[in-house]
Structures are given as structure tokens and as C-alpha cells.
Design an enzyme around this catalytic site. Structure first.
Site, PDB file in Angstrom:
ATOM      1  N   SER A 104      69.675  76.248  68.101  1.00 15.72           N
ATOM      2  CA  SER A 104      70.211  77.577  67.816  1.00 15.72           C
ATOM      3  C   SER A 104      71.723  77.483  67.737  1.00 15.72           C
ATOM      4  O   SER A 104      72.358  76.901  68.619  1.00 15.72           O
ATOM      5  CB  SER A 104      69.796  78.574  68.907  1.00 15.72           C
ATOM      6  OG  SER A 104      70.317  79.860  68.650  1.00 15.72           O
ATOM      7  N   HIS A 108      81.557  82.034  65.555  1.00 12.36           N
ATOM      8  CA  HIS A 108      82.493  83.132  65.331  1.00 12.36           C
ATOM      9  C   HIS A 108      83.842  82.505  64.994  1.00 12.36           C
ATOM     10  O   HIS A 108      84.363  81.675  65.743  1.00 12.36           O
ATOM     11  CB  HIS A 108      82.603  84.016  66.566  1.00 12.36           C
ATOM     12  CG  HIS A 108      81.335  84.759  66.875  1.00 12.36           C
ATOM     13  ND1 HIS A 108      80.906  85.820  66.110  1.00 12.36           N
ATOM     14  CD2 HIS A 108      80.399  84.587  67.850  1.00 12.36           C
ATOM     15  CE1 HIS A 108      79.767  86.279  66.608  1.00 12.36           C
ATOM     16  NE2 HIS A 108      79.429  85.539  67.652  1.00 12.36           N
ATOM     17  N   HIS A 118      74.847  82.269  61.620  1.00 18.39           N
ATOM     18  CA  HIS A 118      73.770  82.005  62.585  1.00 18.39           C
ATOM     19  C   HIS A 118      72.758  81.079  61.924  1.00 18.39           C
ATOM     20  O   HIS A 118      72.457  81.225  60.732  1.00 18.39           O
ATOM     21  CB  HIS A 118      73.091  83.320  62.993  1.00 18.39           C
ATOM     22  CG  HIS A 118      71.708  83.136  63.548  1.00 18.39           C
ATOM     23  ND1 HIS A 118      70.573  83.377  62.803  1.00 18.39           N
ATOM     24  CD2 HIS A 118      71.291  82.725  64.765  1.00 18.39           C
ATOM     25  CE1 HIS A 118      69.508  83.136  63.562  1.00 18.39           C
ATOM     26  NE2 HIS A 118      69.912  82.732  64.741  1.00 18.39           N
ATOM     27  N   ASN A 120      69.007  78.854  63.108  1.00 13.67           N
ATOM     28  CA  ASN A 120      68.045  78.506  64.154  1.00 13.67           C
ATOM     29  C   ASN A 120      66.813  77.913  63.491  1.00 13.67           C
ATOM     30  O   ASN A 120      66.342  78.427  62.476  1.00 13.67           O
ATOM     31  CB  ASN A 120      67.661  79.761  64.947  1.00 13.67           C
ATOM     32  CG  ASN A 120      66.434  79.549  65.813  1.00 13.67           C
ATOM     33  OD1 ASN A 120      65.312  79.809  65.376  1.00 13.67           O
ATOM     34  ND2 ASN A 120      66.628  79.095  67.020  1.00 13.67           N
ATOM     35  N   HIS A 151      73.352  81.561  49.425  1.00 15.51           N
ATOM     36  CA  HIS A 151      71.972  81.826  49.014  1.00 15.51           C
ATOM     37  C   HIS A 151      71.465  80.771  48.040  1.00 15.51           C
ATOM     38  O   HIS A 151      70.285  80.388  48.117  1.00 15.51           O
ATOM     39  CB  HIS A 151      71.874  83.221  48.402  1.00 15.51           C
ATOM     40  CG  HIS A 151      71.771  84.317  49.413  1.00 15.51           C
ATOM     41  ND1 HIS A 151      70.552  84.756  49.911  1.00 15.51           N
ATOM     42  CD2 HIS A 151      72.715  85.049  50.042  1.00 15.51           C
ATOM     43  CE1 HIS A 151      70.763  85.717  50.792  1.00 15.51           C
ATOM     44  NE2 HIS A 151      72.066  85.920  50.892  1.00 15.51           N
TER      45      HIS A 151
END
Length: 284
Positions: A104, A108, A118, A120, A151
Site C-alpha cells: 500500500s 503527498h 495512491h 495498492n 490513464h
């Protein structure tokens, strides 16, 4: 019934190797910015009454010039869900015993032009065995080209495995990373998947290969975006906007995030669970 123990060990080894490469890359970015910041690693052991092997993990945190705070955690745990919590977990109604291993990451950034992020990925077993994970980009100041680059890289990773994955997992991320009480998205999305079930070894191999490619996609695309934006100048107003935007991130993680709840409900390390929280934040 399949003994998933060796599969869990293989996944754990991969997650640890991915952590090592990500952390090395992030430290390299700090060196490029003239900083000597590095990750500090803290091991922790999980406790569970009557469990001789509850597992644990390693929390890695770096606070630098580019990465204001980044945490990269790997944990491997096993035990029993409480009856109440078992009812909320895939396959746990059949077997409240579980194993879970995963990585995980939350970063920042100091510069508000650089997006937070993020990532995970994980492998869990209950009465079923499955992979889950994903990555999503969280820019305080969105740039359309960064969103498209992020993306596009995950679209390619998905396309190599299943032509339906990207649209399915992008939609899942858009729905999951949403803050209902604010009626806003947490960021500009990415992919999110869960319950990618494994009924046998060949299916495990396919799902593991996809999960590894998710990790590789992240390691490829996010450092590129960081390097592109990390030297941009910012204004005090942009920094203020970043700090207020971080408040939305905090609200999501403490109110809605299933990973946070899983860690708290299974006796995880509190500092590791809450490493996703930013070092400085404001609410207007």
C-alpha cells in the site's frame, strides 16, 4: 481444497520487491532535487490471542523535498475475523480464517502542481482466494495531460490481459473514490479492482500476472509525472488550495476507505494504517 500458502509467499515476495524498486526510484527523485532524504523502515508484529503466527509488516516513510510525505507499506497477516466483520468480507461467511498480503502506497507532494497518488495491490484468502488493487491520481491542480498519461498507462496494462478490464476498473475507481457527503470525486481516478477470484493454479497465475503489471504500470508512469512537475513554481494561494484539498483526502480515508477499516478491524499497526494521512492539512 487448494493450500494457498505457497501462493501467498510468492505474492509477498513480489510485493516486497516492488516496494524496494519504488522506494529506490523515489529516493532517486529526491537526489535529483538536491535532497538526501531516504526511507525509514519500521517493522511491526501483529498480535492475536491464540494465534502463533499472526504476521506483521514493514512501514516505510520518507519526508523529503519533493515528497512531503510518502509511505510504502508491505504486510502479510493471518488470523480470524470477528463474526461481525466476517459478514462484510468476501468469502468469510464460509471461513472466518484469513490470510492477506499486499503493498500500500500513498504519496503527498510538496509542490501543489505534482499530484498526490495512491496505489495498492493485494492477495487475500478466506473461503475464497482473490486479488485486488489499483491506483488513482489525486492532483490538487489537475493537468489534463497528466490525467491522460496516467490513464493511458493503466489502459495499456489492462488491455494486455483482458479487453474489458480498463473500462470496468476505471468505472469501479470512479464510483469507489467518491466522497458522497461532498458530492465530489477524490481525484481524477485510475483503476480499482477487487475479488479477482482464483479457482485454481492457472487462474491464480493469470490474476497474479495482471496484478504485477498494475505495479509495473505505476512504477513507470508516476515518476515521469513527478519529474515533469516537481520544479514548477507555485504561489501561496496554490499551496493553500492544496492544503484544503487534502482535507477531502483525509475525509475519504477515515470515513469510507475499506482498506483503512480492514487494517483497524484486523489488528494492524495503527501508524502503518494511517500513514495515508498528509503531514499538513487545512479545512476552511
Amino acid at each position: 481444497m487448494i493450500d494457498w500458502t505457497p501462493h501467498t509467499a510468492r505474492a509477498k515476495d513480489w510485493f516486497e520487491s516492488l516496494r524496494d524498486r519504488i522506494c529506490a526510484e523515489f529516493e532517486a527523485i529526491e537526489r535529483e532535487a538536491g535532497s538526501d532524504a531516504q526511507f525509514e523502515y519500521t517493522g511491526w508484529d501483529r498480535q492475536e490471542a491464540g494465534n502463533e503466527n499472526p504476521g506483521g509488516g514493514v512501514r516505510g516513510v520518507m519526508k523529503g523535498q519533493v515528497f512531503e510525505k510518502v509511505g510504502v507499506n508491505v504486510s502479510t497477516v493471518s488470523g480470524q475475523f470477528s463474526p461481525e466483520f466476517a459478514r462484510t468480507i468476501h468469502g468469510a461467511d464460509e471461513n472466518p480464517g484469513f490470510t492477506a498480503t499486499g503493498i500500500s502506497l500513498v504519496a503527498h507532494m510538496a509542490n501543489p502542481h505534482v499530484p498526490a497518488v495512491h496505489m495498492n495491490t493485494r492477495f487475500l484468502t478466506t473461503g475464497k482466494a482473490w486479488f485486488g488493487g489499483g491506483a488513482d491520481l489525486n492532483p490538487p491542480i489537475p493537468y489534463e495531460e497528466d490525467t491522460e498519461e496516467f490513464h493511458a498507462r493503466f489502459r495499456a496494462a489492462c488491455a494486455a490481459h483482458n479487453p474489458t478490464y480498463y473500462e470496468r476498473f476505471k468505472k469501479w475507481a470512479d464510483e469507489y473514490f467518491f466522497i458522497p457527503h461532498r458530492n465530489v470525486a477524490r481525484g481524477v481516478g485510475g483503476i480499482f479492482y477487487d475479488h479477482l477470484e482464483c479457482a485454481d493454479d492457472p487462474e491464480w497465475d493469470r490474476n497474479f500476472a495482471f496484478t504485477k503489471d498494475v505495479g509495473e504500470a505505476f512504477l513507470d508512469v508516476f515518476p515521469r509525472i513527478v519529474r515533469k512537475r516537481m520544479s514548477q513554481e507555485w504561489t501561496p494561494a496554490e499551496k493553500e488550495a492544496q492544503l484544503e484539498w487534502r482535507g477531502r483526502y483525509v475525509e475519504f480515508n477515515l470515513v469510507y476507505d475499506r482498506g483503512t477499516l480492514f487494517g483497524l478491524k484486523t489488528g494492524g499497526n495503527i501508524d502503518a494504517i494511517l500513514m495515508s494521512l498528509p503531514p499538513e492539512v487545512k479545512w476552511s
